[in-house]
Design an enzyme around this catalytic site. Structure first.
Site, PDB file in Angstrom:
ATOM      1  N   ASN A   9      61.603  -5.487 -32.285  1.00 11.47           N
ATOM      2  CA  ASN A   9      62.580  -4.922 -33.216  1.00 11.47           C
ATOM      3  C   ASN A   9      63.682  -4.266 -32.380  1.00 11.47           C
ATOM      4  O   ASN A   9      63.452  -3.216 -31.785  1.00 11.47           O
ATOM      5  CB  ASN A   9      61.867  -3.891 -34.103  1.00 11.47           C
ATOM      6  CG  ASN A   9      62.822  -3.111 -34.984  1.00 11.47           C
ATOM      7  OD1 ASN A   9      64.001  -3.439 -35.093  1.00 11.47           O
ATOM      8  ND2 ASN A   9      62.303  -2.060 -35.611  1.00 11.47           N
ATOM      9  N   LYS A  11      66.341  -2.903 -33.421  1.00 14.17           N
ATOM     10  CA  LYS A  11      67.009  -1.805 -34.149  1.00 14.17           C
ATOM     11  C   LYS A  11      68.526  -1.952 -33.999  1.00 14.17           C
ATOM     12  O   LYS A  11      69.019  -3.065 -33.936  1.00 14.17           O
ATOM     13  CB  LYS A  11      66.476  -0.451 -33.660  1.00 14.17           C
ATOM     14  CG  LYS A  11      64.946  -0.408 -33.679  1.00 14.17           C
ATOM     15  CD  LYS A  11      64.397   0.963 -33.520  1.00 14.17           C
ATOM     16  CE  LYS A  11      62.869   0.896 -33.579  1.00 14.17           C
ATOM     17  NZ  LYS A  11      62.237   2.189 -33.561  1.00 14.17           N
ATOM     18  N   HIS A  93      60.650  -0.299 -42.918  1.00 15.19           N
ATOM     19  CA  HIS A  93      60.515   0.444 -41.662  1.00 15.19           C
ATOM     20  C   HIS A  93      60.729   1.925 -41.952  1.00 15.19           C
ATOM     21  O   HIS A  93      61.558   2.284 -42.791  1.00 15.19           O
ATOM     22  CB  HIS A  93      61.537  -0.063 -40.634  1.00 15.19           C
ATOM     23  CG  HIS A  93      61.275   0.478 -39.264  1.00 15.19           C
ATOM     24  ND1 HIS A  93      61.594   1.768 -38.917  1.00 15.19           N
ATOM     25  CD2 HIS A  93      60.692  -0.082 -38.178  1.00 15.19           C
ATOM     26  CE1 HIS A  93      61.219   1.977 -37.658  1.00 15.19           C
ATOM     27  NE2 HIS A  93      60.669   0.862 -37.194  1.00 15.19           N
ATOM     28  N   GLU A  95      62.260   4.157 -40.470  1.00 11.52           N
ATOM     29  CA  GLU A  95      63.642   4.628 -40.285  1.00 11.52           C
ATOM     30  C   GLU A  95      64.485   4.326 -41.529  1.00 11.52           C
ATOM     31  O   GLU A  95      65.397   5.069 -41.866  1.00 11.52           O
ATOM     32  CB  GLU A  95      64.242   3.997 -39.019  1.00 11.52           C
ATOM     33  CG  GLU A  95      63.642   4.633 -37.764  1.00 11.52           C
ATOM     34  CD  GLU A  95      63.622   3.756 -36.532  1.00 11.52           C
ATOM     35  OE1 GLU A  95      64.308   2.711 -36.512  1.00 11.52           O
ATOM     36  OE2 GLU A  95      62.902   4.115 -35.577  1.00 11.52           O
ATOM     37  N   GLU A 163      52.736   1.593 -38.400  1.00 12.79           N
ATOM     38  CA  GLU A 163      53.549   2.331 -37.435  1.00 12.79           C
ATOM     39  C   GLU A 163      53.554   3.815 -37.798  1.00 12.79           C
ATOM     40  O   GLU A 163      54.338   4.245 -38.661  1.00 12.79           O
ATOM     41  CB  GLU A 163      54.994   1.826 -37.448  1.00 12.79           C
ATOM     42  CG  GLU A 163      55.142   0.370 -37.098  1.00 12.79           C
ATOM     43  CD  GLU A 163      56.553   0.060 -36.593  1.00 12.79           C
ATOM     44  OE1 GLU A 163      56.659  -0.434 -35.472  1.00 12.79           O
ATOM     45  OE2 GLU A 163      57.524   0.353 -37.305  1.00 12.79           O
ATOM     46  N   GLY A 169      59.017   5.657 -30.825  1.00 17.06           N
ATOM     47  CA  GLY A 169      60.013   6.134 -29.864  1.00 17.06           C
ATOM     48  C   GLY A 169      59.646   7.439 -29.177  1.00 17.06           C
ATOM     49  O   GLY A 169      60.503   8.065 -28.539  1.00 17.06           O
ATOM     50  N   SER A 208      55.651   3.003 -29.822  1.00 16.67           N
ATOM     51  CA  SER A 208      55.506   3.255 -28.377  1.00 16.67           C
ATOM     52  C   SER A 208      54.591   2.263 -27.659  1.00 16.67           C
ATOM     53  O   SER A 208      53.891   2.644 -26.710  1.00 16.67           O
ATOM     54  CB  SER A 208      55.043   4.699 -28.122  1.00 16.67           C
ATOM     55  OG  SER A 208      56.018   5.616 -28.574  1.00 16.67           O
TER      56      SER A 208
HETATM   57  P1  PGA Z   1      59.113   1.862 -30.425  1.00 16.77           P
HETATM   58  O1  PGA Z   1      59.525   1.406 -31.907  1.00 16.77           O
HETATM   59  O2  PGA Z   1      58.300   0.732 -29.825  1.00 16.77           O
HETATM   60  O3  PGA Z   1      60.426   2.061 -29.701  1.00 16.77           O
HETATM   61  O4  PGA Z   1      58.324   3.101 -30.559  1.00 16.77           O
HETATM   62  C1  PGA Z   1      58.671   0.663 -32.740  1.00 16.77           C
HETATM   63  C2  PGA Z   1      59.291   0.403 -34.081  1.00 16.77           C
HETATM   64  O5  PGA Z   1      59.911   1.314 -34.641  1.00 16.77           O
HETATM   65  O6  PGA Z   1      59.190  -0.710 -34.620  1.00 16.77           O
END
Ligand code: PGA
Length: 249
Positions: A9, A11, A93, A95, A163, A169, A208
């Site tokens: 992803n 983003k 997601h 976010e 997640e 992150g 992560s």
């Molecule tokens: P990350 O993000 O691997 O940077 O923690 C994962 C995600 O949000 O899909």
């Protein structure tokens, strides 16, 4: 056997100059290995798809609107994503749930819209740190799932990504026991909703995931792959994660 999947992803990252990462990834693709998917920002879907021609690399999107067309300025429909070359779309997601106030009902409508246009929906669920500290993680995720999934599906129409919001992150990941416990609850919920189809839906862990923790995560039962954010931006890191997953096949 559920076919394993490594999904990246990107983003809100990536310019045309970053497509070189796709070329590196394509060169490292192993046809007998796991499925590999990259979800760039919408601006790069078509170009990425062109770079992936002739390889097994799949291209996906990060969100879709629940409407198919019309007066929705700034939004992109599942039909448009399919037209651009996407085979998958991430929905729900955390976010987007947080920054765009997307409810389970909205995520569900997006999942249905994706299916109507032949896209596989990667439905994301996960608890916050407060919810985990209060002992509500399993209930929260179960309720997100039941609210975000349609009544029916065929197995290759849905992928679930667990997640935990606090792991995205941050460099923090749950213990193997916590991931195993959550994936077992997700599997149970999918089987309750979809019957035997629920046993075949891939369950990804996300948050992560890095080359140095991938082996620990992929060894957990009912983890069929990962949704990788930051570590999917550089092909060399993502390839290392893919190789760890392939070693489990
Ligand atoms: P990350 O993000 O691997 O940077 O923690 C994962 C995600 O949000 O899909």
């Amino acid at each position: 056997m559920v076919r394993k999947l490594a999904a990246g992803n990107w983003k809100m990252n990536g310019m045309s100059s970053d497509l070189i990462e796709v070329d590196t990834l394509v060169a490292a693709m192993d046809p007998s290995g796991c499925k590999v998917l990259l979800c760039p920002p919408a601006t790069l879907i078509r170009q990425m798809w062109e770079h992936a021609i002739g390889s097994e690399l799949l291209i996906g999107a990060q969100d879709c609107d629940s409407n198919d067309s019309g007066a929705h300025t700034g939004d992109i429909s599942a039909a448009m994503l399919a037209d651009a070359g996407a085979s998958h779309v991430i929905v729900g997601h955390s976010e987007r749930r947080a920054a765009h106030s997307e409810s389970d009902a909205v995520v569900r409508a997006k999942t249905i819209a994706a299916h109507q246009r032949g896209l596989t929906a990667i439905v994301c669920v996960g608890e916050t740190d407060v919810e985990r500290d209060q002992g509500q993680a399993l209930e929260v995720v179960k309720s997100q799932l039941l609210g975000s999934l349609p009544e029916t599906c065929i197995s290759d129409q849905i992928v679930i990504a667990y997640e935990p919001v606090w792991a995205i992150g941050t460099g923090r990941i749950p213990t193997s026991e916590q991931i195993a416990e959550m994936h077992a609850v997700i599997r149970e919920t999918l089987t309750y909703r979809f019957g035997s189809v629920g046993t075949k839906i891939p369950l990804l862990y996300g948050g992560s995931v890095k080359p140095d923790n991938a082996a620990t995560i992929f060894a957990i039962s009912d983890v069929d792959g990962a949704l990788v954010g930051g570590a999917s931006l550089k092909a060399t890191d993502f390839i290392q994660i893919i190789k760890v997953l392939n070693a489990m096949i």
